[in-house]
Design a protein around this motif. Structure first.
Motif, short mmCIF file in Angstrom:
data_model
loop_
_atom_site.label_atom_id
_atom_site.label_comp_id
_atom_site.label_asym_id
_atom_site.label_seq_id
_atom_site.Cartn_x
_atom_site.Cartn_y
_atom_site.Cartn_z
N VAL A 132 27.36 33.56 44.95
CA VAL A 132 28.14 34.31 45.92
C VAL A 132 29.61 34.40 45.54
CG1 VAL A 132 28.80 32.45 47.52
CG2 VAL A 132 28.27 34.72 48.42
N ARG A 133 30.09 33.48 44.70
CA ARG A 133 31.49 33.51 44.28
C ARG A 133 31.70 34.23 42.95
NH1 ARG A 133 34.49 27.88 45.99
NH2 ARG A 133 33.51 27.61 48.03
N THR A 134 30.62 34.80 42.42
CA THR A 134 30.74 35.48 41.13
C THR A 134 30.12 36.87 41.12
OG1 THR A 134 28.69 34.48 40.32
CG2 THR A 134 30.75 33.29 39.87
N GLU A 135 29.34 37.22 42.16
CA GLU A 135 28.68 38.51 42.18
C GLU A 135 28.28 38.86 43.61
OE1 GLU A 135 24.48 38.39 40.74
OE2 GLU A 135 24.99 36.31 40.22
N GLU A 136 27.89 40.11 43.80
CA GLU A 136 27.33 40.53 45.08
C GLU A 136 26.03 39.78 45.34
OE1 GLU A 136 25.12 44.51 46.94
OE2 GLU A 136 26.29 44.66 45.10
N THR A 137 25.80 39.33 46.58
CA THR A 137 24.51 38.75 46.95
C THR A 137 24.05 39.39 48.26
OG1 THR A 137 25.20 36.90 48.38
CG2 THR A 137 25.29 36.54 45.99
N ASN A 138 22.76 39.23 48.55
CA ASN A 138 22.25 39.83 49.78
C ASN A 138 22.83 39.16 51.02
OD1 ASN A 138 20.74 37.46 49.46
ND2 ASN A 138 18.74 38.45 49.66
N LEU A 139 23.11 37.86 50.97
CA LEU A 139 23.76 37.22 52.12
C LEU A 139 25.20 37.68 52.25
CD1 LEU A 139 23.70 35.31 54.48
CD2 LEU A 139 24.17 33.41 52.92
N GLY A 140 25.89 37.86 51.14
CA GLY A 140 27.24 38.42 51.20
C GLY A 140 27.24 39.80 51.82
N ASP A 141 26.28 40.63 51.41
CA ASP A 141 26.16 41.98 51.99
C ASP A 141 25.93 41.91 53.49
OD1 ASP A 141 26.41 43.05 49.46
OD2 ASP A 141 24.30 43.63 49.27
#
Length: 288
Positions: free
Chosen positions: A50-59
């Protein structure tokens, strides 16, 4: 200019918020009681992801904040959060209060601000300024209503502790405001250059940690000092302090309500599996 004293607030503020969260329970029901939503897939909140790329939880969290903000201000077009506030993944299945509290433990308040196109580019540049191999910076953004591409091999944006821009970033290569279907409604950056009138404005929702407290050294306090009227900071949490899980206008409640409205436990559940970095669509790394 932004004083260095103001830059020292975020850590103390976030620790105080965490202490308050840990010491109170205003929910009235057990944290593992009634589920708020359902997911068919793992929601990726892993620090390394989550600190290096888009993730589904981040979205999903960014989508939730935009959904909530538009109830107050329909002109809100984008959402941005720092990934450092996401602390755990959520397993497939029903999503409980405890799942949400573990994933979003700081329960930051949501705020609305207005930024210019030039300022938004600076926000994005800052979001990827610390990105490097084997580094997982908490400032890395997760977004909604926005997509961008960056090249971490190019020069990073640098501000000093007084808020002065020392080095202009060159990492954001493409950026655009998009609608709910992913259609471009405003091109912000193309081939590394800002497009259009730099002073045109966008209403956005983010967290008070990165705005009022200057957390992760985002330049929002500088924008407010430049033109407070245009910036138009509006807090979406109108109750004093952090009142816990059911505090309207904070991230836990906004996320829970979004799940209940969009991916309820009675339905099939969220089904978008987390994608590999090269298949991400909102945030893409295009460097070597």
């Amino acid at each position: 200019m932004l004083s260095s004293k103001k830059r020292l607030v975020p850590l103390a503020g976030s620790l105080a918020a965490l202490a308050l969260f840990a010491g109170c329970d205003t929910s009235g029901t057990p944290p593992d009681g009634t589920p708020f939503g359902k997911t068919q897939v793992l929601l990726n909140g892993s620090k390394d992801s989550v600190r290096t790329e888009e993730t589904n939880l981040g979205d999903l969290t960014a989508d939730a904040y935009l959904w909530f903000a538009r109830k107050t201000d329909p002109s809100t077009v984008l959402s941005l959060r720092n990934s450092g506030g996401i602390r755990e993944s959520i397993d497939a299945g029903e999503i409980s209060q405890l799942d949400i509290e573990k994933s979003l433990p700081f329960n930051n308040a949501l705020v609305l601000v207005t930024v210019t196109a030039a300022q938004l580019e600076q926000v994005l540049e800052h979001g990827v300024a610390a990105t490097a191999p084997d580094v997982s910076p908490g400032q890395f953004p997760q977004v909604s209503g926005l997509r961008f591409e960056y090249d971490a091999s190019k020069p990073a944006q640098v501000f000093d502790l007084d808020g002065n821009l020392v080095t202009e970033g060159q990492r954001i290569r493409q950026a655009a405001i998009v609608d709910g279907s992913g259609n471009v409604v405003d091109t912000l950056v193309s081939n590394g250059a800002l497009v259009g009138e730099p002073d045109r404005t966008f209403r956005m929702v983010t967290l008070d940690f990165v705005v009022a407290l200057g957390g992760d050294y985002y330049p929002f306090p500088l924008f407010e000092s430049q033109n407070a009227a245009r910036y138009n900071l509006v807090a979406l949490d109108t109750t004093p302090n952090n009142q816990g899980f059911n505090d309207v206008g904070r991230e836990q409640k906004a996320f829970a309500d979004y799940l209940a409205a969009t991916w309820p436990a009675s339905g099939p559940g969220y089904a978008q599996a987390d994608t590999p970095r090269d298949a991400d669509t909102r945030i893409r790394s295009v460097g070597p």
